[in-house]
Design an enzyme around this catalytic site. Structure first.
Site, PDB file in Angstrom:
ATOM      1  N   LYS A 170       0.808  -1.213   0.000  1.00 53.74           N
ATOM      2  CA  LYS A 170       0.000   0.000   0.000  1.00 53.74           C
ATOM      3  C   LYS A 170       0.846   1.271   0.000  1.00 53.74           C
ATOM      4  O   LYS A 170       0.498   2.246  -0.682  1.00 53.74           O
ATOM      5  CB  LYS A 170      -0.960   0.014   1.182  1.00 53.74           C
ATOM      6  CG  LYS A 170      -0.313   0.160   2.557  1.00 53.74           C
ATOM      7  CD  LYS A 170      -1.361   0.159   3.646  1.00 53.74           C
ATOM      8  CE  LYS A 170      -0.734   0.269   5.027  1.00 53.74           C
ATOM      9  NZ  LYS A 170      -0.093   1.563   5.259  1.00 53.74           N
ATOM     10  N   THR A 171       1.953   1.284   0.740  1.00 50.43           N
ATOM     11  CA  THR A 171       2.790   2.486   0.776  1.00 50.43           C
ATOM     12  C   THR A 171       3.371   2.773  -0.601  1.00 50.43           C
ATOM     13  O   THR A 171       3.485   3.932  -1.020  1.00 50.43           O
ATOM     14  CB  THR A 171       3.912   2.322   1.817  1.00 50.43           C
ATOM     15  OG1 THR A 171       3.343   1.977   3.082  1.00 50.43           O
ATOM     16  CG2 THR A 171       4.697   3.610   1.963  1.00 50.43           C
ATOM     17  N   ASP A 174      -3.684   7.497   4.880  1.00 57.41           N
ATOM     18  CA  ASP A 174      -3.237   6.130   5.154  1.00 57.41           C
ATOM     19  C   ASP A 174      -3.889   5.626   6.443  1.00 57.41           C
ATOM     20  O   ASP A 174      -4.256   6.413   7.321  1.00 57.41           O
ATOM     21  CB  ASP A 174      -1.711   6.121   5.280  1.00 57.41           C
ATOM     22  CG  ASP A 174      -1.134   4.718   5.227  1.00 57.41           C
ATOM     23  OD1 ASP A 174      -1.877   3.780   4.860  1.00 57.41           O
ATOM     24  OD2 ASP A 174       0.058   4.546   5.547  1.00 57.41           O
ATOM     25  N   GLU A 175      -4.017   4.309   6.562  1.00 55.07           N
ATOM     26  CA  GLU A 175      -4.578   3.667   7.762  1.00 55.07           C
ATOM     27  C   GLU A 175      -5.948   4.253   8.120  1.00 55.07           C
ATOM     28  O   GLU A 175      -6.240   4.566   9.280  1.00 55.07           O
ATOM     29  CB  GLU A 175      -3.609   3.813   8.958  1.00 55.07           C
ATOM     30  CG  GLU A 175      -2.208   3.286   8.710  1.00 55.07           C
ATOM     31  CD  GLU A 175      -2.117   1.765   8.683  1.00 55.07           C
ATOM     32  OE1 GLU A 175      -3.173   1.109   8.775  1.00 55.07           O
ATOM     33  OE2 GLU A 175      -1.004   1.241   8.572  1.00 55.07           O
ATOM     34  N   GLN A 178      -7.587  -5.044   9.776  1.00 56.50           N
ATOM     35  CA  GLN A 178      -6.503  -4.673  10.683  1.00 56.50           C
ATOM     36  C   GLN A 178      -6.894  -3.498  11.588  1.00 56.50           C
ATOM     37  O   GLN A 178      -6.029  -2.782  12.091  1.00 56.50           O
ATOM     38  CB  GLN A 178      -5.238  -4.332   9.898  1.00 56.50           C
ATOM     39  CG  GLN A 178      -4.669  -5.505   9.114  1.00 56.50           C
ATOM     40  CD  GLN A 178      -3.341  -5.175   8.461  1.00 56.50           C
ATOM     41  OE1 GLN A 178      -2.290  -5.091   9.116  1.00 56.50           O
ATOM     42  NE2 GLN A 178      -3.365  -4.970   7.159  1.00 56.50           N
ATOM     43  N   ARG A 199       2.212 -10.921  10.401  1.00 56.03           N
ATOM     44  CA  ARG A 199       3.563 -10.345  10.579  1.00 56.03           C
ATOM     45  C   ARG A 199       4.623 -11.340  10.106  1.00 56.03           C
ATOM     46  O   ARG A 199       5.770 -10.958   9.868  1.00 56.03           O
ATOM     47  CB  ARG A 199       3.842 -10.027  12.056  1.00 56.03           C
ATOM     48  CG  ARG A 199       2.963  -9.002  12.741  1.00 56.03           C
ATOM     49  CD  ARG A 199       2.763  -7.748  11.934  1.00 56.03           C
ATOM     50  NE  ARG A 199       1.549  -7.837  11.148  1.00 56.03           N
ATOM     51  CZ  ARG A 199       1.253  -7.030  10.149  1.00 56.03           C
ATOM     52  NH1 ARG A 199       2.095  -6.087   9.789  1.00 56.03           N
ATOM     53  NH2 ARG A 199       0.120  -7.162   9.465  1.00 56.03           N
TER      54      ARG A 199
END
Length: 678
Positions: free
Chosen positions: A31-32, A217-218, A248, A609
């Site tokens: 995504k970044t 973002d987020e 998330q 993770r």
């Protein structure tokens, strides 16, 4: 600009520039990369001026990383765009416009300790009889109201909750006191920003015109205040791209509203939705387990992570006797895998739901002489000696900041004790003058002795001297050193420490404040003490789940951290421990409500993770007040496909002489087996 490295969905997201866009970005889906390429596309291909772009993140670290990645793509063109946290943007706006709300531009931003002290003082004044209230709990209630955009007049307490009742009484007085001190707290940054944009149409038009393209973002972590701020800023152009993953969303406990991302397409009619499901991080088995788990949540956007890579290693499920065996088993496996594959220690992470679980692992790692870092604990700017120095700086910038003025009034000791301080406070109230003004003319306070008046005069002279000296921006750190030397701060820290080593650590922390001030001075084009304090205030309130990790994660050491802290990180080998009821899901989430859904999302975050190998562990017993108590296997284990798991028993199950506990263990393990069989 080379877009050939993007997959089909990523490319579509980059090229969609007009109108609202919901980018559902699964864990490890790049995504970044998409956000930074989209910014570069707007600048280079669409010719959008950099000053018209706004990118919002949740932490200063994320903002810096995004700025660096955009600069690597477009060079100097990125300088004029704004990449910031919500609160940094709010401070930027307030510094320009807050006078319209009756504040001065040199307002202070109170940290948690300052807020707690002010709330405690107010509660003590308002409490009936000998009743004592926990100031932090009252502040939590007030903070929650602010994050829901409820001012003092709109906050309605629960009729049978005495803490809410007291908070409703304290809240308006707390706000009045802050304004009298020309101060705001962290929650006020967004609350006042929204108030400005709502009450001042010209201000709203100015900022809407300034930012024509916005990216967030987020987005799943936004609360009501952040949601409203975005709605106001993008109402004119509607070019809002939000990036997030509802699977998330793990910060409901601090006000994040999952509905913001779930209802985006309702809130922004005509919005396009793009799913990023290709994962570039984890093996197929790990993704299959994560997908199977999260499907049990009821409210979510359907998505399934996948990878071009193979299934990879099976997931180990290790059942242990107790927390000590769990710790020794995990550490043994880390040592064996590191030796076998010649890996660095930093390839391994131990993740747990609550910080109390770290104790056994810390002891075992120390015993085996394995280097480790514990992420969490007290942050640097929360330490008392650091806050004492910052209090001096805050008063030098804003003498009306009475909370910090009282903090330093007799630190280091100068002969103005609690009795004298109380007399000064009462004189300030009686005369209707700020405490600073009363201190400047202590002769007017008849109850003070000559020594106290002399001490007050000396104190004011010291502060006035350094207020002038700090106005030279080229020498902030040097002036800071001189101030601490004149205060004989190091001597005071050693004097008040019960051990020399503790005094040394405190002195090193104070020295680090000056290092931070010097680094700020080198970075900024026009450094000021007020600017430094603003940076500290925002850094201090960075996402508590991520703060404090940057420096520590650079070491070659096994990483211990909570699941909340692990979000945004990845490791080749992950040990997700304590998969039991009361831990994961946590005991606070009873039944099958939304709290359990968030716990499941937290488990999902932990699983995703892992890049190569995931190990899950649980214990049949754990100690409570020194006694072993049986544990129940986590319901989440039953939601994982059994063909992905390699079940193992770490060692002996039964503690000597504990027949009932043996029965509990048998029930525990048979329970896991029946759950998995289902």
């Amino acid at each position: 600009m080379d877009l050939t490295t993007l997959n089909k969905e990523q490319l579509a997201a980059v090229r969609h520039t007009e109108g609202p866009l919901l980018l559902l970005a699964g864990a490890g889906s790049g995504k970044t990369r998409v956000i930074t390429y989209r910014i570069a596309y707007l600048l280079l291909e669409k010719g959008v001026p950099a000053e018209s772009l706004l990118a919002m993140t949740f932490t200063n670290k994320a903002a810096r990383e995004m700025q660096e990645r955009v600069t690597a793509l477009v060079g100097r063109r990125a300088r004029d765009m704004v990449i910031s946290t919500f609160h940094s943007l709010g401070v930027r706006l307030l510094r320009e416009e807050i006078e319209k709300l009756g504040y001065k531009k040199n307002f202070s931003i109170y940290g948690t300790a300052d807020q707690v002290r002010l709330v405690r003082d107010l509660a003590q004044q308002l409490a009936r009889g000998d009743r004592k209230y926990d100031a932090e709990r009252l502040l939590w209630i007030i903070s929650g109201a602010k994050n829901r955009l409820l001012g003092p007049e709109a906050f309605v307490p629960h009729p049978r909750d005495d803490y809410q009742q007291m908070a409703a009484v304290v809240y308006p007085r707390y706000q009045k006191a802050l304004k009298a001190y020309n101060a705001i707290d962290f929650d006020d940054i967004l609350l006042l920003t929204i108030r400005l944009l709502t009450e001042q149409p010209s201000v709203l038009t100015t900022w809407q015109t300034r930012f024509r393209y916005m990216m967030v973002d987020e987005y799943q972590d936004t609360n009501a205040a952040q949601y409203q701020l975005l709605r106001l800023l993008c109402a004119q152009h509607r070019n809002l791209c939000v990036v997030g993953d509802d699977d998330q969303s793990i910060y409901g406990w601090r006000g994040a509203d999952l509905g913001n991302i779930l209802d985006f397409e309702k809130d922004y009619v005509g919005a396009r939705s793009i799913r990023l499901e290709q994962n570039y991080r984890s093996s197929g088995n790990i993704l299959a387990a994560a997908n199977a788990l999260i499907r049990h949540n009821r409210q979510r956007k359907e998505k399934a992570l996948w990878t071009h890579d193979g299934p990879g290693l099976r997931i180990d499920l290790v059942r242990c006797q107790d927390e000590e065996e769990e710790a020794s088993t995990v550490v043994e496996r880390i040592q064996a895998e590191r030796f076998r594959r010649q890996l660095p220690w930093s390839d391994f992470a131990i993740l747990y739901r609550t910080n109390v679980q770290s104790r056994a692992f810390e002891e075992q790692l120390r015993y085996e002489n394995v280097p480790y870092v514990l992420i969490g604990g007290q942050q640097f700017f929360d330490r008392k000696e650091v806050k004492d120095i910052l209090a001096y700086f805050r008063v030098l910038v804003n003498p009306r900041d009475e909370v910090n003025l009282l903090r330093i009034l007799n630190f280091p000791r100068r002969g103005i004790g609690e009795t004298s301080a109380d007399r000064l406070i009462r004189a300030s109230a009686a005369q209707g003058r700020p405490l600073w003004e009363v201190l400047k003319d202590p002769a007017e306070v008849e109850e003070l002795g000559e020594k106290t008046r002399a001490a007050a005069a000396s104190f004011i002279a010291l502060l006035e001297k350094y207020r002038q000296r700090f106005r030279r921006p080229a020498s902030l750190a040097e002036v800071g050193r001189e101030l601490l030397s004149e205060l004989r701060m190091e001597e005071e820290l050693f004097r008040t420490a019960d051990q020399p080593e503790k005094g040394k650590r405190r002195a090193e922390n104070v020295a680090e404040v000056l290092n931070s001030l010097a680094a700020y001075q080198e970075r900024e084009g026009g450094p000021t003490l007020a600017g430094f304090l603003e940076k500290v205030s925002l850094l201090d309130r960075d996402d508590p789940g991520r703060g404090g990790k940057d420096e520590k994660l650079g070491r070659d050491a096994v990483v211990l951290m909570s699941l909340h802290s692990s979000k945004g990180l990845e490791f080749p080998y992950v040990f997700l421990v304590g998969l039991e009821e009361d831990y994961l899901p946590h005991r606070k989430s009873e039944g099958e409500g939304a709290d359990v859904d968030e716990e499941r999302r937290l488990c999902y975050v932990g699983i995703t993770r892992a890049r190569q190998k995931l190990t899950l562990s649980s214990a049949a017993w754990r100690k409570k007040f020194g006694r072993l108590q049986p544990r129940e296997a986590s319901r989440f284990l039953a939601e994982l496909p059994r063909d992905l798991l390699d079940e193992q028993i770490a060692g002996a199950v039964r503690p000597a002489g504990a027949e009932e506990e043996t029965k509990s263990a048998a029930h525990f393990f048979s329970g896991i087996k029946s759950l998995l069989d289902d």
